[in-house]
Design a protein around this motif. Structure first.
Motif, PDB file in Angstrom:
ATOM      1  N   LEU A   1      46.236 -44.985   4.097  1.00 16.24           N
ATOM      2  CA  LEU A   1      45.385 -43.805   4.076  1.00 16.24           C
ATOM      3  C   LEU A   1      46.198 -42.530   4.277  1.00 16.24           C
ATOM      4  O   LEU A   1      45.917 -41.490   3.667  1.00 16.24           O
ATOM      5  CB  LEU A   1      44.304 -43.920   5.161  1.00 16.24           C
ATOM      6  CG  LEU A   1      43.281 -45.044   4.957  1.00 16.24           C
ATOM      7  CD1 LEU A   1      42.366 -45.154   6.171  1.00 16.24           C
ATOM      8  CD2 LEU A   1      42.477 -44.815   3.683  1.00 16.24           C
ATOM      9  N   SER A   2      47.220 -42.618   5.111  1.00 17.01           N
ATOM     10  CA  SER A   2      48.114 -41.483   5.333  1.00 17.01           C
ATOM     11  C   SER A   2      48.818 -41.096   4.034  1.00 17.01           C
ATOM     12  O   SER A   2      48.927 -39.913   3.684  1.00 17.01           O
ATOM     13  CB  SER A   2      49.139 -41.842   6.414  1.00 17.01           C
ATOM     14  OG  SER A   2      50.088 -40.813   6.581  1.00 17.01           O
ATOM     15  N   TYR A   3      49.277 -42.103   3.301  1.00 19.99           N
ATOM     16  CA  TYR A   3      49.952 -41.842   2.024  1.00 19.99           C
ATOM     17  C   TYR A   3      48.979 -41.255   1.004  1.00 19.99           C
ATOM     18  O   TYR A   3      49.332 -40.358   0.236  1.00 19.99           O
ATOM     19  CB  TYR A   3      50.576 -43.127   1.477  1.00 19.99           C
ATOM     20  CG  TYR A   3      51.530 -42.885   0.337  1.00 19.99           C
ATOM     21  CD1 TYR A   3      52.876 -42.663   0.573  1.00 19.99           C
ATOM     22  CD2 TYR A   3      51.072 -42.858  -0.976  1.00 19.99           C
ATOM     23  CE1 TYR A   3      53.759 -42.430  -0.469  1.00 19.99           C
ATOM     24  CE2 TYR A   3      51.945 -42.618  -2.032  1.00 19.99           C
ATOM     25  CZ  TYR A   3      53.284 -42.406  -1.765  1.00 19.99           C
ATOM     26  OH  TYR A   3      54.149 -42.147  -2.808  1.00 19.99           O
ATOM     27  N   ASP A   4      47.760 -41.766   0.991  1.00 24.65           N
ATOM     28  CA  ASP A   4      46.756 -41.242   0.065  1.00 24.65           C
ATOM     29  C   ASP A   4      46.529 -39.741   0.279  1.00 24.65           C
ATOM     30  O   ASP A   4      46.354 -38.977  -0.682  1.00 24.65           O
ATOM     31  CB  ASP A   4      45.430 -41.990   0.234  1.00 24.65           C
ATOM     32  CG  ASP A   4      45.462 -43.382  -0.381  1.00 24.65           C
ATOM     33  OD1 ASP A   4      46.384 -43.643  -1.177  1.00 24.65           O
ATOM     34  OD2 ASP A   4      44.570 -44.185  -0.062  1.00 24.65           O
ATOM     35  N   ARG A   5      46.534 -39.315   1.539  1.00 24.00           N
ATOM     36  CA  ARG A   5      46.346 -37.886   1.823  1.00 24.00           C
ATOM     37  C   ARG A   5      47.519 -37.069   1.293  1.00 24.00           C
ATOM     38  O   ARG A   5      47.332 -35.976   0.744  1.00 24.00           O
ATOM     39  CB  ARG A   5      46.167 -37.670   3.330  1.00 24.00           C
ATOM     40  CG  ARG A   5      44.836 -38.167   3.866  1.00 24.00           C
ATOM     41  CD  ARG A   5      44.535 -37.597   5.242  1.00 24.00           C
ATOM     42  NE  ARG A   5      45.479 -38.071   6.249  1.00 24.00           N
ATOM     43  CZ  ARG A   5      45.314 -39.186   6.946  1.00 24.00           C
ATOM     44  NH1 ARG A   5      44.263 -39.963   6.738  1.00 24.00           N
ATOM     45  NH2 ARG A   5      46.193 -39.527   7.865  1.00 24.00           N
TER      46      ARG A   5
END
Length: 274
Positions: A246-250
Motif C-alpha cells: 500500500l505504501s508503494y501504491d501511494r
C-alpha cells in the motif's frame, strides 16, 4: 576419540579461484601464457585464482569462452559476488534473482541502473577511502553484476520509481553523468521495465530517506525489503508485506506517468548538455 571441529566455510571467491586454477592447469597453461592469450594482466589473473579479487562478470564470460566451459565460471561468479554484500542483503539478493515481479522505489539512482563509472564515484566517497581501491572495485563489480536481472530469461516485470532528487545530484564528472542519464533512458525503454519519476512537486512523502523493494515469486509469494543508510529490513509476513504494498501504491499514484517520466529524463539530459 578426536573432537569434531567444523571446517571454516569457504567463500565463493575462493571456490571460484580454485575452479579457475584447475581449468588453467588442465589446459596446460601458465599464468603468463594465459595473460598473453586473454589480454588480462598476469597479476590480476593470479589474484582471481587466489580468491583475493572479485572480477567483473564480463571477465568470467571471456574466460568461459576461452576454456569452452559454457557458463560455468559465470555461474560461480554469481555465487561469489554475494560475498561482497551484508548477510541480510544476501538473503534478499537470492530472492531477487528468482523474482518474477520487482517493484522498487529509490531516493537516488538505483544500483540496477548505475553505470560502472557512476557506481565507482558513489562508492569512492570519503567514508570508503580507508577500504582501498580493491574494495571499491569489488563493490562496483558486484553492483554492476546485479543488472543481469534485467535481461535474464524469463524476463522479470520491473517497475522503478525514482525520486527527482536522484536527478538533482549529478556525478562530479560531466561525461559520467551524461552516460548515466543515457543509461536510465535506455532502461526505461526496455519492454519489461516501467520507469516513473516522483517529482518534487508531489511534496513530502514517507520514503524520502529509504528505498523500498517488493518482490513476487512464480508461486505468488512475496517479500519487502526496506533499506536506509545503515540497515536493511526484510519482511515476509503477510501484514507487513501488505503495508509496504500500500505504501508503494501511494508513491506510484504521486509519480509522473511512464511517458511523462521518460520525457523528464530526456529533459534532464538536454539540460545537462546545454
Amino acid at each position: 576419540m578426536g573432537e569434531n571441529v567444523d571446517a571454516e566455510p569457504v567463500s565463493g571467491r575462493v571456490m571460484m579461484g580454485q575452479t579457475l586454477r584447475v581449468l588453467r592447469e588442465k589446459a596446460g597453461k601458465s599464468l603468463g601464457r594465459l595473460a598473453d592469450e586473454t589480454g588480462y594482466d598476469k597479476s590480476y589473473l593470479s589474484r582471481l585464482e587466489s580468491g583475493e579479487r572479485l572480477s567483473k562478470a564480463t571477465v568470467m564470460e571471456d574466460l568461459d569462452a576461452y576454456y569452452g566451459t559454457g557458463d560455468l565460471l559465470l555461474s560461480h561468479w554469481k555465487a561469489a559476488r554475494l560475498d561482497a554484500f551484508r548477510d541480510r542483503y544476501k538473503e534478499f539478493m537470492k530472492l531477487e534473482a528468482t523474482a518474477r515481479i520487482l517493484w522498487m522505489f529509490t531516493p537516488g539512482v538505483p544500483g540496477l541502473l548505475q553505470t560502472e563509472d557512476f557506481a565507482r564515484e558513489v562508492l569512492s566517497g570519503p567514508q570508503t577511502t580507508l577500504e582501498g581501491d580493491d574494495w571499491v572495485e569489488e563493490q562496483v563489480a558486484a553492483r554492476i553484476g546485479r543488472q543481469y536481472l534485467l535481461r535474464q530469461k524469463p524476463e522479470p516485470s520491473v517497475r522503478i520509481i525514482m525520486d527527482e532528487y536522484a536527478f538533482r545530484r549529478p556525478a562530479a564528472v560531466r561525461q559520467t553523468w551524461e552516460e548515466q542519464l543515457l543509461r536510465i533512458e535506455a532502461v526505461a525503454m526496455l519492454p519489461n521495465v516501467t520507469l516513473q519519476v516522483l517529482p518534487f512537486a508531489a511534496g513530502v512523502h514517507h520514503h524520502m530517506h529509504a528505498s523500498l523493494t517488493l518482490l513476487w515469486q512464480k508461486d505468488a509469494s512475496g517479500v519487502a525489503y526496506v533499506e536506509g543508510d545503515t540497515r536493511g529490513e526484510l519482511t515476509e509476513e503477510p501484514d507487513g508485506l501488505l503495508r509496504h504494498r500500500l505504501s508503494y501504491d501511494r508513491l506510484r499514484d504521486m509519480a509522473l506517468s511512464p511517458s511523462d517520466s521518460l520525457a523528464f529524463v530526456r529533459d534532464a539530459l538536454e539540460e545537462h548538455r546545454s
